[in-house]
Design an enzyme around this catalytic site. Structure first.
Site, mmCIF file in Angstrom:
data_model
loop_
_atom_site.group_PDB
_atom_site.id
_atom_site.type_symbol
_atom_site.label_atom_id
_atom_site.label_comp_id
_atom_site.label_asym_id
_atom_site.label_seq_id
_atom_site.Cartn_x
_atom_site.Cartn_y
_atom_site.Cartn_z
ATOM 1 N N LYS A 109 0.799 -1.230 0.000
ATOM 2 C CA LYS A 109 0.000 0.000 0.000
ATOM 3 C C LYS A 109 0.830 1.277 0.000
ATOM 4 O O LYS A 109 0.346 2.325 -0.427
ATOM 5 C CB LYS A 109 -0.965 -0.002 1.189
ATOM 6 C CG LYS A 109 -2.163 -0.920 1.007
ATOM 7 C CD LYS A 109 -3.205 -0.689 2.082
ATOM 8 C CE LYS A 109 -4.442 -1.523 1.854
ATOM 9 N NZ LYS A 109 -5.502 -1.234 2.838
ATOM 10 N N ASP A 152 -10.677 3.197 1.595
ATOM 11 C CA ASP A 152 -10.966 2.651 2.927
ATOM 12 C C ASP A 152 -11.886 3.571 3.732
ATOM 13 O O ASP A 152 -12.827 3.104 4.384
ATOM 14 C CB ASP A 152 -9.664 2.427 3.707
ATOM 15 C CG ASP A 152 -8.915 1.196 3.237
ATOM 16 O OD1 ASP A 152 -9.546 0.285 2.676
ATOM 17 O OD2 ASP A 152 -7.683 1.142 3.431
#
Length: 292
Positions: A80, A117
């Site tokens: 990420k 997210d």
């Protein structure tokens, strides 16, 4: 032949849209099952596949997928942060969160990075508790990792008036707060959690405490207001000890599976052209994978 082959074999055409999830390892990911459900439900000519990629091969793998005509990929641990260096452009929220989980390959060849997210977190709460008002009272957040940062940014964008941030290692919480740099974030000692519950409208656990195989999250919720909402981003188990304790004293609870499901929507929309719905049938289908 005693079966209709057309109902048992799914083929892809020369114009199929392709996407996947990159991680190391990636076999545990629920994303292929989730996205596969949407592909089948909407009759889309496409495929979404698990893509195990070692860290040293990550940058070249991303560019290879682009060159092979993939529409995009999700990116999970441990990539990420590494994906930042591969992207040509980053969304504002990806820059603020400091991580990318959704990559889209643009028609001009550019690699576009986003983080969904926080979107998934907010949408999960809105679907589960439609009456929620993020602007009315403080939120209390446990943790200081990447998911925590995404949630903090999303709550700030929803005009949450105050965020009380607690982590077992206080210096990590302070570093996160300093980096986000918003006066609404107040860092509090972990052992003072029970003193700052009374007027909080939302309690969020972003730590691994309470997850299967991890120690329990030990917190006294007696001071939590009756109308407060408690959510845990952990979904294994679906009802953590924190959620069970909150439910037993009458608080509304929201499990973490919905965050996973909702965060997948923006990527699916970009890659396959449909904004999919998160339904009870989808939840059951994704959860069933644990029993298979």
């Amino acid at each position: 032949m005693d079966f209709d082959i057309s109902n048992n074999i799914r083929t892809l055409s020369g114009t199929s849209r392709l996407a996947g999830v990159m991680g190391w390892p990636v076999a545990h990911s629920k994303s292929p099952r989730l996205q596969g459900y949407w592909l089948a439900k909407h009759g889309i000519d496409g495929s979404y596949m698990p893509l195990p990629v070692a860290p040293e091969n990550f940058a070249s793998a991303v560019k290879s997928l682009r060159d092979l005509g993939f529409a995009g990929v999700n990116v999970t641990i441990p990539h990420k942060q590494a994906v930042f260096d591969v992207c040509d452009e980053l969304s504002v929220r990806a820059q603020r969160i400091g991580a990318v989980n959704t990559v889209t390959f643009a028609p001009d060849g550019k690699i576009l990075g986003d983080n969904t997210d926080g979107f998934g977190f907010i949408e999960n709460l809105r679907q589960s508790t439609p009456e929620i008002d993020f602007t009315s009272s403080p939120a209390m957040i446990l943790g200081a990792g990447g998911a925590c940062r995404a949630i903090i940014v999303s709550l700030l964008d929803e005009n949450c008036p105050e965020i009380r941030l607690l982590n077992r290692t206080k210096s990590r919480a302070q570093a996160l707060a300093d980096d986000v740099n918003d006066p609404r974030i107040q860092v509090i000692d972990w052992n003072q959690a029970h003193h700052c519950l009374d007027d909080a409208a939302l309690l969020v656990n972003t730590t691994s405490l309470g997850m299967i195989g991890q120690p329990p999250l030990e917190i006294d919720l007696a001071g939590l207001a009756a109308q407060a909402i408690v959510t845990d981003i952990v979904y294994a188990p679906l009802k953590t000890g924190l959620l069970a304790q909150a439910e037993a004293q009458g608080n509304r609870i929201v499990d973490g599976l919905g965050m996973l499901l909702h965060q997948a929507r923006p990527g699916f929309h970009r890659w396959f052209g449909v904004d999919p719905a998160v339904t009870s049938e989808l939840r059951d289908f994704v959860l069933a994978s644990a029993q298979e």
